[in-house]
Design a protein around this motif. Structure first.
Motif, PDB file in Angstrom:
ATOM      1  N   VAL A 210     -14.416  35.334  13.809  1.00 46.30           N
ATOM      2  CA  VAL A 210     -15.150  36.282  12.964  1.00 46.30           C
ATOM      3  C   VAL A 210     -15.356  35.657  11.590  1.00 46.30           C
ATOM      4  N   ASP A 211     -16.193  36.343  10.791  1.00 48.22           N
ATOM      5  CA  ASP A 211     -16.592  35.747   9.517  1.00 48.22           C
ATOM      6  C   ASP A 211     -15.722  36.173   8.333  1.00 48.22           C
ATOM      7  N   PRO A 226     -20.438  37.091  22.305  1.00 44.73           N
ATOM      8  CA  PRO A 226     -20.085  36.724  20.933  1.00 44.73           C
ATOM      9  C   PRO A 226     -20.586  37.697  19.859  1.00 44.73           C
ATOM     10  N   ILE A 227     -21.602  38.517  20.184  1.00 49.88           N
ATOM     11  CA  ILE A 227     -22.190  39.396  19.156  1.00 49.88           C
ATOM     12  C   ILE A 227     -21.400  40.711  19.014  1.00 49.88           C
ATOM     13  N   PHE A 230     -19.039  41.389  16.112  1.00 47.02           N
ATOM     14  CA  PHE A 230     -19.703  41.543  14.829  1.00 47.02           C
ATOM     15  C   PHE A 230     -20.349  42.919  14.694  1.00 47.02           C
ATOM     16  N   ARG A 231     -20.701  43.528  15.812  1.00 47.19           N
ATOM     17  CA  ARG A 231     -21.283  44.880  15.768  1.00 47.19           C
ATOM     18  C   ARG A 231     -20.238  45.920  15.380  1.00 47.19           C
ATOM     19  N   LEU A 233     -16.672  45.215  14.653  1.00 45.41           N
ATOM     20  CA  LEU A 233     -15.655  44.844  13.665  1.00 45.41           C
ATOM     21  C   LEU A 233     -16.341  44.608  12.326  1.00 45.41           C
ATOM     22  N   THR A 234     -16.667  45.716  11.682  1.00 46.34           N
ATOM     23  CA  THR A 234     -17.267  45.591  10.355  1.00 46.34           C
ATOM     24  C   THR A 234     -16.173  45.186   9.367  1.00 46.34           C
TER      25      THR A 234
END
Lengths: 327, 177
Positions: A210-211, A226-227, A230-231, A233-234
């Protein structure tokens, strides 16, 4: 009421009684120890058969273990029947507490669900069971938090290899957002070798980064694609999970007065989110059980409150995400 | 003899490291490209929704036709032009802001459904952008650090461009008629 206020109130009512029961327990343990040691010496002194003497020693040790459990029983029962019940009622009226879950199979099924979804089948799956039957499954909290179903149970599990694989709290909660696919989160613990089926909870294929570097440093994340992480886990959700983990460490550090306290850095935390259900496994070895040094069991109660607060906040953040309609 | 073995081992190890680094750069580039195509897929899905939205809205927003026309125009170029995409975002926000003041439109099932679809699409786009930025960040770091920077230079691996939000969205949106 805050946790400290609730704890103070319950301590005021129940602490003295618990201390009396604890002192009785200690007295019984000392008496039992003296009797066992005396019998042991007597058997060694008077019995001529060495093998028979050895068997007697093992028998006496077994008796001593049973006496430890039996002598502690009134102490633990008082806590669970009085303190734990009152505690849950004060924290949240929509939740109810029972010492043992009514439907044990359903709770076991709940524990197995993330593993089943991960592909575990057959004899290994069937061998997952609670340690010691009823004592391995206790402190069942069920009800609703802000209108969403919530269930918590303390579990003491062993696996196909007859090893204790998990001791702690297992949670299942309903959330307001239904996830397509699934997301798995598992705390990174250095040097932890898991001799259980959860060691492959997140496979290499599922793993994604994650980022948020702080989150990535502390947790493995896995998903069906992989997306999806991110949807769902804000940044708010990740921050919440990190704060929860830090709170658990803080609770363990501040309130745990066991002789051999668990290292807080080794408390496992696994989260599995599929559809509108979140399963959470917290390996904090807490069983709502007073110890000889900790009659009011503050660390267990604090951990329970943190978990309930986390569930509430998690739902609130998820609901906020649904309602926003940014273009 | 030992010197020869040592040198041979060193050379072999260097080759293996070289191959490992090259493969890693290729993997990172593929992940970056895949993330970028993911954004395009979601953008296309969102753009396909826009004509339906305009059809539903234009019956109710007779006085705001200009906004709708601008949206229709921007849609044709937004797929390839970042500035147009950002301007389209801003106009869509304007349109929804105006729609909020129209009770008949707000109550329309079709409008609500489309609004929900767009919101879902926006969430997916946001996730895709985050994934893309992470992929780009990893790629750029791998290109710039030593010694993989040497391999990147030798084989022409290029830096990715981070996705940045539009200036228009950062400013306060003013509804104009």
């Amino acid at each position: 009421m805050s946790f400290e206020e609730i704890y103070k109130e319950l301590s005021r009512i129940h602490r003295s009684k618990l201390i009396k029961l604890r002192n009785k327990t200690i007295f019984k343990l000392i008496v039992a120890f003296v009797i066992v040691v005396a019998l042991s010496f007597a058997s060694i002194h008077f019995l001529k058969d060495e093998l028979f003497t050895l068997m007697i020693q093992f028998f006496l040790i077994g008796c001593f273990v049973v006496m430890i459990i039996a002598s502690k029983q009134p102490y633990v029962e008082y806590f669970r029947k009085n303190v734990a019940v009152a505690f849950i009622a004060l924290v949240n009226e929509s939740l109810s507490y029972s010492i043992v879950p009514q439907d044990k199979d359903a709770v076991l099924e709940m524990y197995r669900t993330p593993l089943f979804d991960g592909g575990l089948r057959g004899a290994t799956m069937n061998a997952i069971d609670t340690f010691g039957g009823s004592p391995g499954m206790s402190n069942h909290i069920v009800g609703q938090i802000e209108g969403r179903a919530f269930e918590l149970c303390c579990l003491y599990m062993y696996s196909a290899h007859q090893k204790t694989t998990f001791k702690g709290m297992f949670v299942k909660m309903q959330v307001s957002k239904s996830l397509q696919g699934y997301v798995k989160i598992s705390r990174k613990i250095k040097g932890l070798t898991r001799f259980d089926e959860w060691q492959h909870f997140i496979s290499e294929k599922e793993r994604t980064k994650v980022d948020v570097s702080e989150f990535d440093k502390d947790f493995y994340v896995g998903s069906n694609d992989p997306i999806t992480p991110f949807r769902y886990l804000t940044h708010d959700v990740m921050e919440l999970i990190l704060n929860y983990k830090n709170e658990l460490i803080d609770v363990q550090t501040r309130f745990n007065r066991n002789l051999l306290p668990q290292n807080p850095k080794r408390i496992s935390l696994d989260i599995y989110w599929r559809g509108d259900e979140v399963f959470m496994r917290l390996g904090n070895k807490k069983m709502f059980e007073p110890t000889l040094r900790n009659p009011m069991c503050k660390d267990s109660l604090a951990c329970c409150v943190s978990t309930l607060a986390f569930a509430n906040e998690f739902n609130r953040i998820i609901t906020k995400t649904i309602e926003s309609t940014s273009v | 003899m030992w010197i020869v073995i040592g040198i041979g081992g060193f050379v072999l190890l260097s080759i293996l490291i070289f191959i490992g680094m090259y493969n890693r750069l290729v993997r990172l580039r593929n992940i970056m490209e895949k993330s970028q195509s993911g954004i395009c897929v979601y953008l296309q899905q969102r753009f396909d929704l826009i004509p339906n939205l305009i059809n539903v809205v234009k019956g109710y927003m007779k006085h705001e036709r200009e906004v709708l026309n601008e949206i229709a125009q921007l849609r044709t170029t937004a797929m390839t032009d970042m500035k147009a995409a950002n301007a389209l975002n801003a106009k869509m926000t304007e349109m929804f802001a105006v729609a909020e003041s129209n009770p008949d439109l707000k109550a329309s099932e079709q409008f609500l459904q489309l609004q929900h679809e767009l919101s879902k699409m926006e969430n997916q786009l946001q996730a895709a952008r985050r994934a893309y930025n992470l992929a780009v960040n990893n790629m750029n770091t791998a290109i710039e650090i030593f010694p993989s920077s040497i391999i990147a230079g030798m084989y022409g691996f290029k830096r990715g461009v981070l996705f940045e939000s539009a200036e228009a969205i950062r400013e306060n949106i003013r509804v104009e008629f």
